[in-house]
Structures are given as C-alpha cells and as structure tokens.
Write a protein that holds these residues in place. Sequence first.
Motif, PDB file in Angstrom:
ATOM      1  N   ASP A 280      -2.501   6.657   7.898  1.00 49.55           N
ATOM      2  CA  ASP A 280      -2.843   6.292   9.282  1.00 49.55           C
ATOM      3  C   ASP A 280      -2.385   4.851   9.564  1.00 49.55           C
ATOM      4  O   ASP A 280      -2.956   3.889   9.056  1.00 49.55           O
ATOM      5  CB  ASP A 280      -4.358   6.425   9.491  1.00 49.55           C
ATOM      6  CG  ASP A 280      -4.747   6.238  10.946  1.00 49.55           C
ATOM      7  OD1 ASP A 280      -3.850   5.932  11.784  1.00 49.55           O
ATOM      8  OD2 ASP A 280      -5.943   6.368  11.261  1.00 49.55           O
TER       9      ASP A 280
ATOM     10  N   SER B  67      -7.653  -7.108   2.742  1.00 46.98           N
ATOM     11  CA  SER B  67      -6.800  -6.439   3.704  1.00 46.98           C
ATOM     12  C   SER B  67      -5.883  -7.463   4.377  1.00 46.98           C
ATOM     13  O   SER B  67      -6.054  -8.672   4.206  1.00 46.98           O
ATOM     14  CB  SER B  67      -7.653  -5.741   4.776  1.00 46.98           C
ATOM     15  OG  SER B  67      -8.335  -6.726   5.556  1.00 46.98           O
TER      16      SER B  67
ATOM     17  N   LYS C  37       0.866  -1.192   0.000  1.00 42.08           N
ATOM     18  CA  LYS C  37       0.000   0.000   0.000  1.00 42.08           C
ATOM     19  C   LYS C  37       0.894   1.230   0.000  1.00 42.08           C
ATOM     20  O   LYS C  37       1.792   1.368   0.829  1.00 42.08           O
ATOM     21  CB  LYS C  37      -0.908   0.018   1.232  1.00 42.08           C
ATOM     22  CG  LYS C  37      -1.968   1.103   1.175  1.00 42.08           C
ATOM     23  CD  LYS C  37      -2.993   0.833   0.074  1.00 42.08           C
ATOM     24  CE  LYS C  37      -4.075   1.893   0.037  1.00 42.08           C
ATOM     25  NZ  LYS C  37      -5.043   1.651  -1.051  1.00 42.08           N
TER      26      LYS C  37
ATOM     27  N   HIS D 148       0.061   5.485   2.609  1.00 42.72           N
ATOM     28  CA  HIS D 148      -1.019   5.351   3.589  1.00 42.72           C
ATOM     29  C   HIS D 148      -0.684   6.215   4.794  1.00 42.72           C
ATOM     30  O   HIS D 148       0.414   6.150   5.350  1.00 42.72           O
ATOM     31  CB  HIS D 148      -1.163   3.888   4.006  1.00 42.72           C
ATOM     32  CG  HIS D 148      -2.378   3.641   4.833  1.00 42.72           C
ATOM     33  ND1 HIS D 148      -3.657   3.642   4.317  1.00 42.72           N
ATOM     34  CD2 HIS D 148      -2.508   3.414   6.170  1.00 42.72           C
ATOM     35  CE1 HIS D 148      -4.524   3.394   5.281  1.00 42.72           C
ATOM     36  NE2 HIS D 148      -3.842   3.263   6.428  1.00 42.72           N
TER      37      HIS D 148
ATOM     38  N   THR E 130      -4.888   2.038  10.801  1.00 40.82           N
ATOM     39  CA  THR E 130      -5.910   1.461   9.923  1.00 40.82           C
ATOM     40  C   THR E 130      -5.321   0.574   8.824  1.00 40.82           C
ATOM     41  O   THR E 130      -6.071  -0.017   8.042  1.00 40.82           O
ATOM     42  CB  THR E 130      -6.750   2.571   9.261  1.00 40.82           C
ATOM     43  OG1 THR E 130      -5.877   3.396   8.462  1.00 40.82           O
ATOM     44  CG2 THR E 130      -7.445   3.424  10.307  1.00 40.82           C
ATOM     45  N   ILE E 131      -4.008   0.472   8.775  1.00 41.06           N
ATOM     46  CA  ILE E 131      -3.385  -0.232   7.653  1.00 41.06           C
ATOM     47  C   ILE E 131      -3.805  -1.697   7.571  1.00 41.06           C
ATOM     48  O   ILE E 131      -3.989  -2.244   6.487  1.00 41.06           O
ATOM     49  CB  ILE E 131      -1.830  -0.126   7.723  1.00 41.06           C
ATOM     50  CG1 ILE E 131      -1.197  -0.768   6.482  1.00 41.06           C
ATOM     51  CG2 ILE E 131      -1.296  -0.745   8.992  1.00 41.06           C
ATOM     52  CD1 ILE E 131      -1.564  -0.101   5.195  1.00 41.06           C
ATOM     53  N   GLU E 132      -3.990  -2.343   8.702  1.00 33.00           N
ATOM     54  CA  GLU E 132      -4.308  -3.775   8.676  1.00 33.00           C
ATOM     55  C   GLU E 132      -5.700  -4.061   8.133  1.00 33.00           C
ATOM     56  O   GLU E 132      -5.980  -5.181   7.696  1.00 33.00           O
ATOM     57  CB  GLU E 132      -4.137  -4.392  10.067  1.00 33.00           C
ATOM     58  CG  GLU E 132      -2.684  -4.456  10.527  1.00 33.00           C
ATOM     59  CD  GLU E 132      -2.441  -5.511  11.582  1.00 33.00           C
ATOM     60  OE1 GLU E 132      -3.409  -6.212  11.968  1.00 33.00           O
ATOM     61  OE2 GLU E 132      -1.292  -5.650  12.029  1.00 33.00           O
ATOM     62  N   ASN E 133      -6.583  -3.055   8.166  1.00 36.38           N
ATOM     63  CA  ASN E 133      -7.943  -3.239   7.649  1.00 36.38           C
ATOM     64  C   ASN E 133      -8.159  -2.553   6.304  1.00 36.38           C
ATOM     65  O   ASN E 133      -9.289  -2.452   5.820  1.00 36.38           O
ATOM     66  CB  ASN E 133      -8.969  -2.720   8.665  1.00 36.38           C
ATOM     67  CG  ASN E 133      -8.966  -3.548   9.932  1.00 36.38           C
ATOM     68  OD1 ASN E 133      -8.966  -4.770   9.900  1.00 36.38           O
ATOM     69  ND2 ASN E 133      -8.952  -2.863  11.085  1.00 36.38           N
ATOM     70  N   THR E 134      -7.083  -2.109   5.701  1.00 36.42           N
ATOM     71  CA  THR E 134      -7.144  -1.445   4.401  1.00 36.42           C
ATOM     72  C   THR E 134      -6.792  -2.450   3.307  1.00 36.42           C
ATOM     73  O   THR E 134      -5.835  -3.223   3.447  1.00 36.42           O
ATOM     74  CB  THR E 134      -6.143  -0.269   4.355  1.00 36.42           C
ATOM     75  OG1 THR E 134      -6.467   0.662   5.393  1.00 36.42           O
ATOM     76  CG2 THR E 134      -6.181   0.420   2.993  1.00 36.42           C
ATOM     77  N   ASN E 135      -7.567  -2.428   2.241  1.00 32.86           N
ATOM     78  CA  ASN E 135      -7.272  -3.340   1.136  1.00 32.86           C
ATOM     79  C   ASN E 135      -5.903  -3.023   0.553  1.00 32.86           C
ATOM     80  O   ASN E 135      -5.580  -1.860   0.280  1.00 32.86           O
ATOM     81  CB  ASN E 135      -8.339  -3.217   0.044  1.00 32.86           C
ATOM     82  CG  ASN E 135      -9.662  -3.803   0.483  1.00 32.86           C
ATOM     83  OD1 ASN E 135      -9.735  -4.519   1.482  1.00 32.86           O
ATOM     84  ND2 ASN E 135     -10.712  -3.501  -0.261  1.00 32.86           N
TER      85      ASN E 135
END
Length: 211
Positions: A32, A51, A27, A30, A35-40
Amino acid sequence: MRLLSTITLASIFTLSIATAQTTMCFKENHKDMSTIENTNLNGGECNGTKSLTQMKKEGWEVADINITPTNDGKNYIYILKKDEKPTSSIDEAALEQKILQKLEDRKKEEIEIKKQQIYAQKSKSGEKLFKNKCVTCHGEKGELKAKGVSRPINSLNLDDFTLSIRDYNLGTYDRGLAMVMRPYALSMDSNDIKNVYVYLKSINEKEEAKK
C-alpha cells in the motif's frame, strides 16, 4: 538480497564515505503506497524501528528514492541526508573578548596618533615664536644663559617655565634682565608658553634619539 541488486555496492560505499550524515533505508514488497511513509523501514539509521515520517522529524530529508514493482507489491529504497550542524572550535566568549580588545587597541592607537598630531602642531607653533623672539638671547636650542645671567630655558620643566613668565609679567622676578624680558613675557599667553616648551622638548628628544 534481491532488493540490493537495484543499487550497486560501489554506489552505496561512495554514499557512506561522502558523508556520515547519509543513510539508506528500504522496505521490500510493500503493498500500500499510502502507508509507506508511516511504515518502519529496514537498513541504515531506520534499522526496522523508524518510519520515513519519524526520520523527517529528526531532520532527515529524502535525497533520492527508488521504487521498483514486484510480484507482491513494490520495493522502496530511500537515500536520506541530514545536514550536519557546523561545529566550531572557537570559544565565542574568547572571540568576543578578542574583538573588544582589538577595538580598545585601535582606540588607544587613534588617541596616540591624535596626541602626536597635537604635539607636532604645538612644536611647529612654538618653533616659529621661539625663533622670532627668543633665539637671539637663549640660543638655537634654548641652551644659553641669556646675557650670562638667566638659566638655560631648555632645562626648565613646564611649571618652572610658566612661573618664570608669570613672574616677569608681575614684576616679581628679576635675575638682572627683567626689563629686557618683560615685554616678551607680556606678549605670551598660556598657549604660547606651552608651545615654546614643547618645541624645546622636541629638540632635546631629537638629540637623545641621535645619541
């Protein structure tokens, strides 16, 4: 793509060849970290639709991670690995049947060995008795007609041999030498009869084997 400059093409190629269960997701920019672990994530098995959390649910683990600061946030590169379940070409039912068959064969082999041991023991006991009491009249192999009147005892089956000894004991059998034979017959029990029979049979078997 600038992001890919952090990992050489050679290392990516090596990872791809090493195992089909290794993939790289990333990714760019990015902002934040929470929130990275829940971002596609883009690339690899993630393909912009999954994600890191979703990948973990599917059995993927993070083997390595690279985080690089940028002007607009951070670039995240994840190397994910998934253990392959071992595949077996062996039919479990067939394997179980094979094991059971081996156990059955071993059991039969043990029974056969035990029979041979008992046979050898009987033959040895029969040899001792035969040579002490029978050989003078019936010959070394039981092949003689005792005093020229009896049947060769090595030609009798077990039933005939047993009945002859019994009838000598009862006084109902006489081919001319009952008075000579009866004392020997009276001294033999059923085990003695079987042992002598086995001994004579073993002699015949050895003779046949030589032929």
